[in-house]
Scaffold this motif. Structure first.
Motif, PDB file in Angstrom:
ATOM      1  N   VAL A  87       0.831  -1.199   0.000  1.00 52.24           N
ATOM      2  CA  VAL A  87       0.000   0.000   0.000  1.00 52.24           C
ATOM      3  C   VAL A  87       0.871   1.257   0.000  1.00 52.24           C
ATOM      4  CG1 VAL A  87      -1.742   1.272   1.296  1.00 52.24           C
ATOM      5  CG2 VAL A  87      -1.820  -1.217   1.250  1.00 52.24           C
ATOM      6  N   ARG A  88       0.561   2.175  -0.908  1.00 54.55           N
ATOM      7  CA  ARG A  88       1.293   3.440  -0.983  1.00 54.55           C
ATOM      8  C   ARG A  88       0.309   4.593  -0.887  1.00 54.55           C
ATOM      9  NH1 ARG A  88       5.983   3.017  -5.622  1.00 54.55           N
ATOM     10  NH2 ARG A  88       6.803   0.996  -4.979  1.00 54.55           N
ATOM     11  N   LEU A  89      -0.054   4.916   0.339  1.00 52.91           N
ATOM     12  CA  LEU A  89      -0.930   6.065   0.564  1.00 52.91           C
ATOM     13  C   LEU A  89      -0.140   7.116   1.320  1.00 52.91           C
ATOM     14  CD1 LEU A  89      -4.056   4.080   1.762  1.00 52.91           C
ATOM     15  CD2 LEU A  89      -3.862   5.309  -0.407  1.00 52.91           C
ATOM     16  N   PHE A  90      -0.696   8.326   1.401  1.00 52.66           N
ATOM     17  CA  PHE A  90      -0.095   9.349   2.244  1.00 52.66           C
ATOM     18  C   PHE A  90      -0.747   9.238   3.622  1.00 52.66           C
ATOM     19  CE2 PHE A  90       0.347  10.957  -2.091  1.00 52.66           C
ATOM     20  CZ  PHE A  90       1.705  11.207  -2.124  1.00 52.66           C
ATOM     21  N   PRO A  91      -0.029   8.691   4.612  1.00 51.82           N
ATOM     22  CA  PRO A  91      -0.665   8.365   5.897  1.00 51.82           C
ATOM     23  C   PRO A  91      -1.228   9.583   6.620  1.00 51.82           C
ATOM     24  CG  PRO A  91       1.721   8.000   5.990  1.00 51.82           C
ATOM     25  CD  PRO A  91       1.375   8.286   4.565  1.00 51.82           C
ATOM     26  N   ALA A  92      -0.581  10.731   6.462  1.00 52.58           N
ATOM     27  CA  ALA A  92      -1.019  11.919   7.202  1.00 52.58           C
ATOM     28  C   ALA A  92      -2.008  12.766   6.399  1.00 52.58           C
ATOM     29  CB  ALA A  92       0.182  12.756   7.617  1.00 52.58           C
ATOM     30  N   MET A  93      -2.469  12.244   5.248  1.00 50.07           N
ATOM     31  CA  MET A  93      -3.539  12.923   4.506  1.00 50.07           C
ATOM     32  C   MET A  93      -4.851  12.195   4.774  1.00 50.07           C
ATOM     33  SD  MET A  93      -2.259  13.849   0.715  1.00 50.07           S
ATOM     34  CE  MET A  93      -0.984  15.026   0.367  1.00 50.07           C
ATOM     35  N   THR A  94      -5.938  12.930   4.599  1.00 49.34           N
ATOM     36  CA  THR A  94      -7.247  12.306   4.803  1.00 49.34           C
ATOM     37  C   THR A  94      -7.561  11.361   3.644  1.00 49.34           C
ATOM     38  OG1 THR A  94      -8.480  13.983   3.594  1.00 49.34           O
ATOM     39  CG2 THR A  94      -8.087  14.401   5.946  1.00 49.34           C
ATOM     40  N   VAL A  95      -8.628  10.598   3.867  1.00 48.62           N
ATOM     41  CA  VAL A  95      -9.115   9.683   2.833  1.00 48.62           C
ATOM     42  C   VAL A  95      -9.403  10.464   1.548  1.00 48.62           C
ATOM     43  CG1 VAL A  95     -11.145   8.275   2.216  1.00 48.62           C
ATOM     44  CG2 VAL A  95     -10.008   7.965   4.442  1.00 48.62           C
ATOM     45  N   LEU A  96     -10.163  11.549   1.683  1.00 52.68           N
ATOM     46  CA  LEU A  96     -10.536  12.344   0.506  1.00 52.68           C
ATOM     47  C   LEU A  96      -9.294  12.930  -0.176  1.00 52.68           C
ATOM     48  CD1 LEU A  96     -12.897  13.433  -1.172  1.00 52.68           C
ATOM     49  CD2 LEU A  96     -12.971  15.414   0.364  1.00 52.68           C
ATOM     50  N   GLU A  97      -8.371  13.452   0.620  1.00 51.78           N
ATOM     51  CA  GLU A  97      -7.152  14.041   0.033  1.00 51.78           C
ATOM     52  C   GLU A  97      -6.334  13.003  -0.724  1.00 51.78           C
ATOM     53  OE1 GLU A  97      -6.410  17.585   3.347  1.00 51.78           O
ATOM     54  OE2 GLU A  97      -5.435  15.636   3.581  1.00 51.78           O
ATOM     55  N   ASN A  98      -6.305  11.775  -0.192  1.00 54.53           N
ATOM     56  CA  ASN A  98      -5.550  10.728  -0.881  1.00 54.53           C
ATOM     57  C   ASN A  98      -6.128  10.433  -2.259  1.00 54.53           C
ATOM     58  OD1 ASN A  98      -3.193   9.055   0.302  1.00 54.53           O
ATOM     59  ND2 ASN A  98      -4.412   9.612   2.098  1.00 54.53           N
TER      60      ASN A  98
END
Ligand SMILES: Nc1ncnc2c1ncn2[C@@H]1O[C@H](COP(=O)(O)OP(=O)(O)O)[C@@H](O)[C@H]1O
Ligand SMILES: [Mg+2]
Length: 261
Positions: A87-98
């Motif tokens: 998984v490559r998400l931005f952990p400190a961004m919100t769901v919507l921002e991701n």
């Protein structure tokens, strides 16, 4: 002509031939699974198609256009999106921002515009937000409204994997590449994701290439299965054809050895 037409694709890392003279096509509207033992070259194949690695040889034609030599963001703009094995998400961004961040690469304003906003950029931003919410609604209660403002790091593992698919969908690709989407999921989550992949095709008309190790998932979603081993195509065909192929069974289980007493 196929939507994706790959011929003679090769990539070596040092002395290791990760992909070796590979021919693969994907027709519009198909779901094609790519299977094979660990190290077979499946992820490398995705990296080559998306421009993250450069092939040593071969041609990758997508919708009539040669991709070799293009950068990953150019390939994205032609209508291709992927998810990653890890998984490559931005952990400190919100769901919507991701979900939104995946689309900034496609807008005129670009990523900088998302920071220094003009009125037209704000309008673009609102459109991206609307599209992102629409994409998240595809996942029903799993990524429903109240979750939009949660940081992605607080999501369950299965939800993070769903969010990755949402982010890929948000760029409105024609071809979606999913790298082991059910890895690490429990049986119930795996069944749910299998249904979701079916809906991606039936409701959203995506063409999908799926790397998958769970044979139940492969059986349930695939029009065609391509089997890789040591960077070469061992065989391809329907699930029933490949699952009874002796070479495939051997690649997975190894050659029968004589058992000692
Ligand atoms: N960037 C890289 N540098 C060196 N070796 C790599 C690199 N990427 C992949 N490999 C090697 O290429 C082979 C195929 O890897 P990969 O495509 O990840 O296989 P799979 O996804 O089928 O498990 C493996 O032996 C792996 O170690
Ligand atoms: Mg892999």
């Amino acid at each position: 002509m196929a939507l994706l037409e790959i011929t003679g694709l090769s990539k070596a890392f040092g002395g290791l031939r990760a992909i070796n003279g590979l021919d693969i096509y994907v027709d519009e509207g198909e779901v094609v699974s790519v299977i094979g033992p660990n190290g077979a070259g499946k992820t490398t194949f995705f990296n080559l198609v998306t421009g993250m690695e450069t092939p040593d040889e071969g041609s990758i034609v997508f919708d009539g256009q040669e991709l070799v030599g293009l950068r990953p963001n150019q390939i994205l703009q032609l209508g291709m999106a992927r998810t990653f094995q890890n998984v490559r998400l931005f952990p400190a961004m919100t769901v919507l921002e991701n979900v939104m961040v995946g689309q900034h690469a496609r807008t005129r304003a670009g990523l900088l515009g998302a920071i220094f906003k003009t009125p037209s950029q704000r309008r673009e931003e609102r459109e991206i937000e609307e599209r992102s919410k629409e994409v998240l609604s595809f996942f029903g209660t799993r990524l429903a409204g109240y979750r939009h403002d949660q940081l992605s790091m607080v999501l369950s593992y299965a939800n993070r994997r769903r969010l990755e698919i949402a982010r890929a969908m948000a760029t409105s690709p024609r071809l979606l590449l999913l790298d082991e989407p059910t890895a690490g999921m429990n049986p119930r989550e795996t069944i749910e994701l299998t249904e979701l992949i079916g809906r991606l095709r039936s409701e959203r008309a995506y063409t999908i290439v799926l790397i998958e190790h769970d044979m139940q998932v492969v059986r349930n979603v695939s029009d065609r299965v391509v089997v890789l081993d040591h960077g070469v195509k061992l065989t391809e065909g329907s699930y029933d054809e490949i699952s009874t192929n002796e070479n495939v069974i051997e690649a997975y289980l190894g050659r029968p050895a004589e058992m000692g007493a």
